[in-house]
Design a protein around this motif. Structure first.
Motif, PDB file in Angstrom:
ATOM      1  N   GLU A 149      22.014  41.049 -78.712  1.00  6.97           N
ATOM      2  CA  GLU A 149      22.191  42.490 -78.449  1.00  6.97           C
ATOM      3  C   GLU A 149      20.855  43.186 -78.212  1.00  6.97           C
ATOM      4  OE1 GLU A 149      24.895  44.125 -77.757  1.00  6.97           O
ATOM      5  OE2 GLU A 149      26.224  42.431 -78.176  1.00  6.97           O
ATOM      6  N   THR A 150      19.829  42.830 -78.966  1.00  2.76           N
ATOM      7  CA  THR A 150      18.511  43.431 -78.786  1.00  2.76           C
ATOM      8  C   THR A 150      17.965  43.115 -77.404  1.00  2.76           C
ATOM      9  OG1 THR A 150      18.061  43.237 -81.152  1.00  2.76           O
ATOM     10  CG2 THR A 150      16.147  43.493 -79.699  1.00  2.76           C
ATOM     11  N   GLU A 151      18.046  41.856 -77.000  1.00  2.00           N
ATOM     12  CA  GLU A 151      17.511  41.447 -75.702  1.00  2.00           C
ATOM     13  C   GLU A 151      18.323  42.039 -74.552  1.00  2.00           C
ATOM     14  OE1 GLU A 151      14.625  40.176 -75.454  1.00  2.00           O
ATOM     15  OE2 GLU A 151      14.451  39.848 -77.610  1.00  2.00           O
ATOM     16  N   LYS A 152      19.614  42.160 -74.758  1.00  2.00           N
ATOM     17  CA  LYS A 152      20.476  42.756 -73.735  1.00  2.00           C
ATOM     18  C   LYS A 152      20.075  44.216 -73.495  1.00  2.00           C
ATOM     19  CE  LYS A 152      25.436  43.478 -72.922  1.00  2.00           C
ATOM     20  NZ  LYS A 152      26.768  43.194 -73.466  1.00  2.00           N
ATOM     21  N   GLU A 153      19.877  44.964 -74.557  1.00  2.00           N
ATOM     22  CA  GLU A 153      19.487  46.372 -74.429  1.00  2.00           C
ATOM     23  C   GLU A 153      18.093  46.522 -73.822  1.00  2.00           C
ATOM     24  OE1 GLU A 153      21.346  49.125 -74.638  1.00  2.00           O
ATOM     25  OE2 GLU A 153      22.941  47.643 -74.886  1.00  2.00           O
ATOM     26  N   LYS A 154      17.162  45.663 -74.217  1.00  4.16           N
ATOM     27  CA  LYS A 154      15.812  45.709 -73.631  1.00  4.16           C
ATOM     28  C   LYS A 154      15.868  45.516 -72.123  1.00  4.16           C
ATOM     29  CE  LYS A 154      13.021  43.780 -77.369  1.00  4.16           C
ATOM     30  NZ  LYS A 154      12.185  42.618 -77.735  1.00  4.16           N
ATOM     31  N   SER A 159      13.509  39.839 -69.067  1.00  5.13           N
ATOM     32  CA  SER A 159      12.788  41.025 -69.515  1.00  5.13           C
ATOM     33  C   SER A 159      11.273  40.813 -69.415  1.00  5.13           C
ATOM     34  CB  SER A 159      13.189  41.345 -70.955  1.00  5.13           C
ATOM     35  OG  SER A 159      12.573  42.511 -71.408  1.00  5.13           O
ATOM     36  N   LYS A 203      16.446  34.340 -80.115  1.00  8.50           N
ATOM     37  CA  LYS A 203      16.393  35.777 -79.891  1.00  8.50           C
ATOM     38  C   LYS A 203      17.732  36.386 -80.272  1.00  8.50           C
ATOM     39  CE  LYS A 203      12.301  36.005 -77.994  1.00  8.50           C
ATOM     40  NZ  LYS A 203      11.221  36.768 -78.594  1.00  8.50           N
ATOM     41  N   ASP A 204      17.705  37.669 -80.607  1.00 10.37           N
ATOM     42  CA  ASP A 204      18.936  38.393 -80.908  1.00 10.37           C
ATOM     43  C   ASP A 204      19.550  38.867 -79.596  1.00 10.37           C
ATOM     44  OD1 ASP A 204      20.770  39.853 -82.828  1.00 10.37           O
ATOM     45  OD2 ASP A 204      19.993  41.520 -81.612  1.00 10.37           O
TER      46      ASP A 204
END
Length: 108
Positions: A95-100, A41, A92-93
């Protein structure tokens, strides 16, 4: 090499991201999957012109000679150093990083 501007390749990349899980094992490197997602990202931020990491003296010195080696259809070599500003060392979280990353991939 996949081209993120091609809708078929974008769909394939998004599918690969979607198939990741917090337990996915790294194929190379030392980052866990959440860190890798944040790293990708951050790299996209550079490609999109949203981030401008400093260019070090070595890059200025040999950059034009190395550019043809790096910007081609060959896979990135393993065990290369990365830009320090996108080396993710903290937790890092997932799910948050995946969505970003998915959102940034769609933005391209």
């Amino acid at each position: 090499m996949e081209n993120i501007y091609n809708q078929l390749h974008t769909a394939e990349i998004l599918n690969r991201i979607e198939n990741l899980s917090p337990n996915s094992k790294p194929q190379w490197g030392t980052m866990n999957v959440a860190q890798m997602l944040a790293h990708c990202s951050s790299f996209q931020d550079i490609a999109m012109g949203n981030s401008f990491p400093p260019r070090y003296w070595l890059g200025r010195l040999i950059g034009r000679f190395v550019k043809p080696i790096m910007y081609n259809d060959k896979p990135t070599p393993h065990n290369m150093s990365t830009i320090p500003t996108i080396l993710i060392l903290d937790n890092k979280d997932f799910e948050t990083e995946k969505e970003k990353l998915k959102q940034k991939t769609l933005t391209f």
